[in-house]
Design an enzyme around this catalytic site. Sequence first.
Site, PDB file in Angstrom:
ATOM      1  N   HIS A  98     122.071   6.661  24.941  1.00 21.11           N
ATOM      2  CA  HIS A  98     121.751   7.178  23.606  1.00 21.11           C
ATOM      3  C   HIS A  98     122.375   8.551  23.379  1.00 21.11           C
ATOM      4  CE1 HIS A  98     118.954   4.130  22.114  1.00 21.11           C
ATOM      5  NE2 HIS A  98     118.460   4.053  23.343  1.00 21.11           N
ATOM      6  N   ASP A 105     118.703   0.849  19.531  1.00 19.94           N
ATOM      7  CA  ASP A 105     117.469   0.092  19.748  1.00 19.94           C
ATOM      8  C   ASP A 105     117.176  -0.667  18.460  1.00 19.94           C
ATOM      9  OD1 ASP A 105     117.231   1.205  22.280  1.00 19.94           O
ATOM     10  OD2 ASP A 105     115.892   2.800  21.614  1.00 19.94           O
ATOM     11  N   GLU A 162     114.566  -3.803  28.638  1.00 17.35           N
ATOM     12  CA  GLU A 162     114.166  -3.525  27.252  1.00 17.35           C
ATOM     13  C   GLU A 162     114.804  -4.529  26.309  1.00 17.35           C
ATOM     14  OE1 GLU A 162     115.396   0.511  26.547  1.00 17.35           O
ATOM     15  OE2 GLU A 162     113.951   1.322  27.969  1.00 17.35           O
ATOM     16  N   HIS A 165     117.008  -2.756  23.503  1.00 17.25           N
ATOM     17  CA  HIS A 165     118.098  -1.820  23.804  1.00 17.25           C
ATOM     18  C   HIS A 165     119.429  -2.542  24.011  1.00 17.25           C
ATOM     19  CE1 HIS A 165     119.908   1.843  25.634  1.00 17.25           C
ATOM     20  NE2 HIS A 165     120.639   0.929  26.263  1.00 17.25           N
TER      21      HIS A 165
END
Length: 189
Positions: A98, A105, A162, A165
């Site tokens: 990020h 996301d 995740e 993500h």
Amino acid sequence: MAPTASLVSITEDDHDVHLYLAYATADNFMGRPVYRNAHCYLHPDAEKALTRASLSARQAGVRLLVFDAYRPAQAQQILFDYAQDPTFVADPKRGSHHTRGCAVDVSLLDENGQQMDMGTGFDAMQAESFHFCAGLPAQVQKNRLMLLGIMLSAGFEHIPSEWWHYQLPGAMQYPLIEDGAGGVPKLMD
């Protein structure tokens, strides 16, 4: 190494996505806002992939919902200090995808603009957040697989822990973007 580039602003109109930047609200695992303002930015390479993903989503009758994208280093530190779990929040010393502007996301909205059931909320730090967690309802698995297909076909890759993500392949080769650099205002207080 990927070139340093100014970040691109991601907007609902230009990218045909719905923005709900969770860290600019209290609706996140910390229960309080982390960002001062709800701005969404990506590295130009990631912006191109997001544009492809948005088009694929629309062709499937759904829409992308964006929770987070570029994350200033200061925000990464705040999240890491709170979570203390590198399975879900990258150690800022190592750098995050990020903070390189090459991760996003996301989730999906159905044809009625409702978030599709992914089995957990965004940023839920639990075993059920893993992409292929066994025992989740079939519809949750289908929704996750649809999101996975859309994002992979656009040029992103996933991480196992995740479902939300997605990042560019080779994301660690992109340089970290300092707070206030790359044409992006400093987003933290």
